[in-house]
Scaffold this motif. Sequence first.
Motif, PDB file in Angstrom:
ATOM      1  N   SER A   1       7.983   4.948  -7.025  1.00 10.07           N
ATOM      2  CA  SER A   1       7.799   3.756  -7.844  1.00 10.07           C
ATOM      3  C   SER A   1       6.872   2.791  -7.124  1.00 10.07           C
ATOM      4  O   SER A   1       6.986   2.583  -5.916  1.00 10.07           O
ATOM      5  CB  SER A   1       9.152   3.080  -8.109  1.00 10.07           C
ATOM      6  OG  SER A   1       8.970   1.817  -8.711  1.00 10.07           O
ATOM      7  N   THR A   2       5.955   2.202  -7.861  1.00 11.30           N
ATOM      8  CA  THR A   2       5.019   1.252  -7.269  1.00 11.30           C
ATOM      9  C   THR A   2       5.534  -0.188  -7.359  1.00 11.30           C
ATOM     10  O   THR A   2       4.860  -1.117  -6.904  1.00 11.30           O
ATOM     11  CB  THR A   2       3.650   1.341  -7.965  1.00 11.30           C
ATOM     12  OG1 THR A   2       3.826   1.081  -9.370  1.00 11.30           O
ATOM     13  CG2 THR A   2       3.038   2.721  -7.774  1.00 11.30           C
ATOM     14  N   ASP A   3       6.710  -0.359  -7.926  1.00 10.68           N
ATOM     15  CA  ASP A   3       7.300  -1.689  -8.037  1.00 10.68           C
ATOM     16  C   ASP A   3       8.082  -2.002  -6.764  1.00 10.68           C
ATOM     17  O   ASP A   3       9.186  -1.494  -6.554  1.00 10.68           O
ATOM     18  CB  ASP A   3       8.230  -1.762  -9.257  1.00 10.68           C
ATOM     19  CG  ASP A   3       8.778  -3.174  -9.484  1.00 10.68           C
ATOM     20  OD1 ASP A   3       8.438  -4.082  -8.700  1.00 10.68           O
ATOM     21  OD2 ASP A   3       9.551  -3.358 -10.448  1.00 10.68           O
TER      22      ASP A   3
ATOM     23  N   THR B   1       7.398  11.157  -8.397  1.00  8.93           N
ATOM     24  CA  THR B   1       6.502  10.221  -7.742  1.00  8.93           C
ATOM     25  C   THR B   1       7.283   8.996  -7.274  1.00  8.93           C
ATOM     26  O   THR B   1       8.427   8.778  -7.685  1.00  8.93           O
ATOM     27  CB  THR B   1       5.381   9.759  -8.701  1.00  8.93           C
ATOM     28  OG1 THR B   1       5.974   9.132  -9.847  1.00  8.93           O
ATOM     29  CG2 THR B   1       4.533  10.941  -9.154  1.00  8.93           C
TER      30      THR B   1
ATOM     31  N   TYR C   1       4.076   1.318  -0.860  1.00  8.06           N
ATOM     32  CA  TYR C   1       5.113   1.168  -1.890  1.00  8.06           C
ATOM     33  C   TYR C   1       6.515   1.466  -1.352  1.00  8.06           C
ATOM     34  O   TYR C   1       7.232   2.323  -1.853  1.00  8.06           O
ATOM     35  CB  TYR C   1       4.809   2.064  -3.098  1.00  8.06           C
ATOM     36  CG  TYR C   1       3.478   1.773  -3.730  1.00  8.06           C
ATOM     37  CD1 TYR C   1       3.185   0.502  -4.240  1.00  8.06           C
ATOM     38  CD2 TYR C   1       2.483   2.755  -3.803  1.00  8.06           C
ATOM     39  CE1 TYR C   1       1.942   0.229  -4.804  1.00  8.06           C
ATOM     40  CE2 TYR C   1       1.250   2.486  -4.374  1.00  8.06           C
ATOM     41  CZ  TYR C   1       0.989   1.214  -4.873  1.00  8.06           C
ATOM     42  OH  TYR C   1      -0.236   0.934  -5.440  1.00  8.06           O
TER      43      TYR C   1
ATOM     44  N   GLN D   1       0.827  -1.212   0.000  1.00  9.11           N
ATOM     45  CA  GLN D   1       0.000   0.000   0.000  1.00  9.11           C
ATOM     46  C   GLN D   1       0.864   1.266   0.000  1.00  9.11           C
ATOM     47  O   GLN D   1       0.564   2.225  -0.718  1.00  9.11           O
ATOM     48  CB  GLN D   1      -0.940   0.022   1.218  1.00  9.11           C
ATOM     49  CG  GLN D   1      -2.116  -0.944   1.135  1.00  9.11           C
ATOM     50  CD  GLN D   1      -1.694  -2.387   1.370  1.00  9.11           C
ATOM     51  OE1 GLN D   1      -0.933  -2.658   2.315  1.00  9.11           O
ATOM     52  NE2 GLN D   1      -2.176  -3.299   0.541  1.00  9.11           N
TER      53      GLN D   1
ATOM     54  N   SER E   1      12.446   3.648  -0.073  1.00  6.77           N
ATOM     55  CA  SER E   1      11.523   3.779  -1.193  1.00  6.77           C
ATOM     56  C   SER E   1      12.293   4.151  -2.451  1.00  6.77           C
ATOM     57  O   SER E   1      13.221   4.958  -2.403  1.00  6.77           O
ATOM     58  CB  SER E   1      10.474   4.864  -0.909  1.00  6.77           C
ATOM     59  OG  SER E   1       9.706   4.553   0.234  1.00  6.77           O
TER      60      SER E   1
END
Length: 281
Positions: free
Chosen positions: A219-221, A217, A132, A130, A156
Amino acid sequence: MKFSPGIQNFWLQISNFLFESLVVFLVLLWLSGWRFSNLLNFPILVGFIVGFSLVFFRLIWFLSHLKSQLLQALPDEWKFEVAVLADYPLLNLSWLREQTSILESLGFVQLMDYKVEPDTGFARCFAHLQHYCLAEICQIFGENGETIVQSISIFSILEQDWVVGAINREVNQNDGIAYIWRHPKKVGTYYPNISLDEFLQAHLRFRQQMLDDLGITVSTDVSWFAFRNLEQQATIYRKQTMRRKPLFLSILEATLFELNPKSEWLGDYPKEAVKRRANHR
């Protein structure tokens, strides 16, 4: 803060070379009848040049040999190997289980247990699906089996190669060498004596500040492959930095760090944040 063994040994060797130089100078001064003007006499002058040249070239060899040893000790790539708890009899299992339970209660999921090279430590990686971000529980042992690092990191991956990390312990003397290969886009902060919940929230607040200041932003990986790629990049950068920097300058930086430890490394972040604000006025 007490100097780390490597830093102590380096400056001891440098002191020996300085002492040898002083001995050469005093011997030549004695041969010249304690008169500085006589040092310009040809035989004394030749002895002066030869003596100091020998000391100088031995110093150059020492620095070159030491740098070669340090480079050989640094791997060219991050070699992943799964860790088995049974292989770590000195591992603080109660602490590991407790920290794992707390991280999972905060929403982290376990990804992998792996060895910390060169086979001196254990690490467990987590991901938060959630928020990331990634987390790592780590315990590293010294040559005599004593624990030299026992901590948790949260970090992150951001856009444009930025990474922001945090670690929940005090700065210690082992961080001086790591300071040598600090990265301008890898921001790090120490948060000692703080609960894991507060630790996570502090990281997220600071991360959001960076995102706002830099206009990027997160990274969502947060997969294991993303973590491995991050470690691989860091491994390559460490060796490149050690190869590129003059050794004396590197050790001097580490020494100054150990004299005045820094609880955060912001890299180019403040400069880039100011530049972006100026461009948006």
